[in-house]
Design a protein around this motif. Structure first.
Motif, mmCIF file in Angstrom:
data_model
loop_
_atom_site.group_PDB
_atom_site.id
_atom_site.type_symbol
_atom_site.label_atom_id
_atom_site.label_comp_id
_atom_site.label_asym_id
_atom_site.label_seq_id
_atom_site.Cartn_x
_atom_site.Cartn_y
_atom_site.Cartn_z
ATOM 1 N N SER A 116 -5.427 0.771 -8.519
ATOM 2 C CA SER A 116 -4.215 0.013 -8.824
ATOM 3 C C SER A 116 -3.275 -0.033 -7.630
ATOM 4 C CB SER A 116 -3.494 0.650 -10.018
ATOM 5 O OG SER A 116 -2.233 0.062 -10.217
ATOM 6 N N SER A 117 -2.884 -1.247 -7.269
ATOM 7 C CA SER A 117 -1.861 -1.462 -6.245
ATOM 8 C C SER A 117 -1.058 -2.677 -6.685
ATOM 9 C CB SER A 117 -2.498 -1.709 -4.876
ATOM 10 O OG SER A 117 -1.508 -1.997 -3.919
ATOM 11 N N GLU A 118 0.097 -2.439 -7.282
ATOM 12 C CA GLU A 118 0.867 -3.508 -7.920
ATOM 13 C C GLU A 118 1.200 -4.646 -6.959
ATOM 14 O OE1 GLU A 118 5.089 -4.083 -10.317
ATOM 15 O OE2 GLU A 118 4.080 -2.140 -10.339
ATOM 16 N N LYS A 119 1.633 -4.307 -5.762
ATOM 17 C CA LYS A 119 2.003 -5.331 -4.780
ATOM 18 C C LYS A 119 0.816 -6.237 -4.465
ATOM 19 C CE LYS A 119 4.828 -6.811 -1.341
ATOM 20 N NZ LYS A 119 6.193 -7.285 -1.477
ATOM 21 N N LEU A 120 -0.333 -5.636 -4.177
ATOM 22 C CA LEU A 120 -1.536 -6.392 -3.855
ATOM 23 C C LEU A 120 -1.992 -7.228 -5.043
ATOM 24 C CD1 LEU A 120 -4.131 -7.120 -2.285
ATOM 25 C CD2 LEU A 120 -5.079 -4.918 -3.027
ATOM 26 N N GLU A 121 -1.987 -6.630 -6.212
ATOM 27 C CA GLU A 121 -2.491 -7.314 -7.400
ATOM 28 C C GLU A 121 -1.612 -8.502 -7.789
ATOM 29 O OE1 GLU A 121 -4.515 -3.226 -9.086
ATOM 30 O OE2 GLU A 121 -2.595 -3.909 -9.888
ATOM 31 N N LYS A 122 -0.319 -8.372 -7.624
ATOM 32 C CA LYS A 122 0.570 -9.509 -7.889
ATOM 33 C C LYS A 122 0.305 -10.636 -6.900
ATOM 34 C CE LYS A 122 4.359 -7.195 -10.282
ATOM 35 N NZ LYS A 122 5.791 -6.798 -10.264
ATOM 36 N N GLU A 123 0.015 -10.267 -5.660
ATOM 37 C CA GLU A 123 -0.319 -11.273 -4.644
ATOM 38 C C GLU A 123 -1.619 -11.991 -5.008
ATOM 39 O OE1 GLU A 123 -2.074 -10.589 -0.468
ATOM 40 O OE2 GLU A 123 0.074 -10.717 -0.111
ATOM 41 N N LEU A 124 -2.593 -11.246 -5.524
ATOM 42 C CA LEU A 124 -3.867 -11.838 -5.919
ATOM 43 C C LEU A 124 -3.703 -12.843 -7.060
ATOM 44 C CD1 LEU A 124 -6.235 -8.710 -5.838
ATOM 45 C CD2 LEU A 124 -6.192 -10.608 -4.214
ATOM 46 N N VAL A 129 -7.390 6.928 -12.783
ATOM 47 C CA VAL A 129 -6.586 5.882 -12.140
ATOM 48 C C VAL A 129 -6.256 6.308 -10.723
ATOM 49 C CG1 VAL A 129 -4.514 4.464 -12.263
ATOM 50 C CG2 VAL A 129 -5.604 5.252 -14.373
ATOM 51 N N GLU A 130 -6.528 5.426 -9.784
ATOM 52 C CA GLU A 130 -6.236 5.702 -8.379
ATOM 53 C C GLU A 130 -5.193 4.706 -7.885
ATOM 54 O OE1 GLU A 130 -8.684 4.904 -4.375
ATOM 55 O OE2 GLU A 130 -9.664 6.368 -5.700
ATOM 56 N N HIS A 131 -3.973 5.170 -7.693
ATOM 57 C CA HIS A 131 -2.890 4.319 -7.207
ATOM 58 C C HIS A 131 -2.859 4.365 -5.681
ATOM 59 C CE1 HIS A 131 -1.114 3.738 -11.184
ATOM 60 N NE2 HIS A 131 -1.290 5.031 -11.399
ATOM 61 N N ASP A 132 -2.616 3.227 -5.071
ATOM 62 C CA ASP A 132 -2.414 3.214 -3.624
ATOM 63 C C ASP A 132 -1.341 2.188 -3.273
ATOM 64 O OD1 ASP A 132 -3.561 0.557 -2.816
ATOM 65 O OD2 ASP A 132 -5.402 1.417 -3.627
ATOM 66 N N GLY A 133 -0.859 2.265 -2.051
ATOM 67 C CA GLY A 133 0.236 1.392 -1.634
ATOM 68 C C GLY A 133 -0.212 0.186 -0.849
ATOM 69 N N CYS A 134 -1.497 -0.158 -0.950
ATOM 70 C CA CYS A 134 -2.019 -1.303 -0.191
ATOM 71 C C CYS A 134 -1.313 -2.590 -0.630
ATOM 72 C CB CYS A 134 -3.521 -1.422 -0.402
ATOM 73 S SG CYS A 134 -4.280 -2.761 0.528
ATOM 74 N N LYS A 135 -0.861 -3.372 0.348
ATOM 75 C CA LYS A 135 -0.111 -4.587 0.034
ATOM 76 C C LYS A 135 -0.919 -5.862 0.257
ATOM 77 C CE LYS A 135 4.316 -2.385 1.122
ATOM 78 N NZ LYS A 135 5.528 -2.418 1.976
ATOM 79 N N LYS A 136 -1.994 -5.779 1.064
ATOM 80 C CA LYS A 136 -2.832 -6.945 1.324
ATOM 81 C C LYS A 136 -4.293 -6.531 1.294
ATOM 82 C CE LYS A 136 0.487 -9.594 4.097
ATOM 83 N NZ LYS A 136 0.608 -10.673 3.105
ATOM 84 N N GLN A 137 -5.134 -7.433 0.768
ATOM 85 C CA GLN A 137 -6.551 -7.122 0.624
ATOM 86 C C GLN A 137 -7.182 -6.716 1.958
ATOM 87 O OE1 GLN A 137 -7.873 -7.044 -2.301
ATOM 88 N NE2 GLN A 137 -10.082 -7.230 -2.117
ATOM 89 N N GLU A 163 -5.918 -5.245 4.373
ATOM 90 C CA GLU A 163 -5.409 -3.992 4.909
ATOM 91 C C GLU A 163 -5.981 -2.765 4.187
ATOM 92 O OE1 GLU A 163 -1.190 -4.188 4.618
ATOM 93 O OE2 GLU A 163 -0.974 -5.782 6.110
ATOM 94 N N TYR A 164 -6.858 -2.979 3.232
ATOM 95 C CA TYR A 164 -7.374 -1.851 2.446
ATOM 96 C C TYR A 164 -8.132 -0.862 3.334
ATOM 97 C CZ TYR A 164 -9.795 0.900 -1.060
ATOM 98 O OH TYR A 164 -10.265 1.954 -1.808
ATOM 99 N N ASP A 165 -7.786 0.400 3.228
ATOM 100 C CA ASP A 165 -8.409 1.469 4.012
ATOM 101 C C ASP A 165 -9.514 2.115 3.170
ATOM 102 O OD1 ASP A 165 -9.085 3.830 5.343
ATOM 103 O OD2 ASP A 165 -7.051 4.162 6.064
#
Length: 341
Positions: free
Chosen positions: A38-46, A78-86, A88-90
């Motif tokens: 789960s990354s809310e910022k990224l998912e909203k962008e998607l 559940v794995e939360h991360d702060g990734c903001k763009k696909q 940029e995923y580490d």
């Protein structure tokens, strides 16, 4: 040696391709971990620019838990991360988090993407990567496609546990003998779905068939039962659920017949969250079915205006249905089609 595996995904939304992959993975290991990333910022962008709204992670978690509740040895994390763009995923950081979350040796990893193998090997060098249906021959669908086209275009690919979340709720309101009960049933037939009857009528028939026997002590039960019926029916509904009457209408009749006010209905009304409200005017013939008593034309008009005022004062938006049964049906279909498009 027991086989411990994991499968991960955003499940945005959860679809039959995911369902097939989970069941397939479950049958190939002794313990299966499902990792909801789960990354809310990224998912909203998607979801931006598509036809599906963002779905909070805890809703997706609920779907997964409902889906696997009769599958022993399945664990959902559940794995939360702060990734903001696909882009940029580490991968390394994400998989190390997964490894720590699981907390035991993993010897099998499941996915549908062969290109993920190098990433998995770096963090889980001893684990086997089993690729499930990479060409999507079983279910030709993806979360990306659903987000782009919208849920309703791909409804057959949405598992039953997720469908109630997307199901639209359409309520028909109006005074007695305005055609709303008939319209609710007809619309349910047209859209091959479920409907909720006005529970006040059911209670009235139970109490003796005349509305004056609906004493104030019964009205809370009408409200509670009606909401419970909505919950039950939406579990089986097909894209849309049709509902006969809601809390403000029930409150109107309580006040009309007993001159009492009840704050319960105001509280319920605040949380109803209907997608479309159709207001049926009393311009079809009045029918005395044994539970009605306001058949005079002037009284019907006055009751209609009084009910409209309640909704206008509450700033509730609605669409008016006028004319005969067929005219009301046609307009309702147009509005519901627009809602589902």
């Amino acid at each position: 040696m027991s086989r411990v595996g994991f499968i991960a995904g955003k499940f945005l939304p959860f679809h039959q391709g995911h369902a097939y992959a989970i069941v397939s993975a479950y049958t190939q290991c002794d313990e299966l971990y499902i990792i909801l990333t789960s990354s809310e910022k990224l998912e909203k962008e998607l979801c931006e620019g598509g036809r599906m709204r963002y779905i909070p992670w805890n809703i997706r978690l609920r779907w997964l838990r409902q889906f696997t509740k009769n599958m022993p040895n399945v664990h959902i994390l559940v794995e939360h991360d702060g990734c903001k763009k696909q882009e940029e995923y580490d991968w390394g950081n994400g998989l190390r988090k997964t490894k720590k979350l699981i907390g035991k040796e993993v010897n099998v990893i499941f996915s549908s993407e062969p290109s993920y193998t190098p990433h998995f090997k770096k963090i889980f060098p001893k684990a086997e990567h089993i690729i499930i249906d990479p060409k999507r021959t079983r279910y030709s669908i993806s979360g990306t496609q659903i987000r782009k086209d919208g849920i309703y275009k791909h409804w057959d690919y949405i598992p039953q546990v997720a469908r109630p979340y997307f199901c639209k709720k359409v309520v028909i309101i109006g005074t007695e003998s305005c055609g709303k009960s008939t319209l609710v049933k007809n619309l349910a037939k047209v859209y091959n779905t479920e409907f909720v009857e006005e529970y006040g009528r059911t209670m009235c028939e139970w109490a003796g068939g005349e509305d004056e026997v609906l004493t104030p002590d019964l009205y809370p039960f009408i409200a509670y039962k009606h909401k419970a019926e909505e919950f039950d029916k939406i579990q089986k509904a097909n894209k849309v659920l049709f509902i006969d009457t809601e809390a403000l209408v029930t409150k109107y009749y309580l006040t009309l017949y007993s001159s009492l006010e009840d704050t319960l209905y105001n509280s319920i009304a605040k949380h109803q969250n209907y997608d479309l409200i159709l207001f049926s005017t009393p311009d079809v013939p009045w029918i005395n079915d044994g539970t009605r008593r306001h058949g005079k034309e002037q009284i019907r008009k006055e009751n209609n205006e009084a009910m409209k005022k309640i909704f206008d004062d509450a700033e509730v938006k609605y669409e008016v249905l006028e004319g005969n049964y067929n005219q009301k049906l046609k307009k309702a279909i147009t509005l519901v089609d627009r809602l589902l498009s």
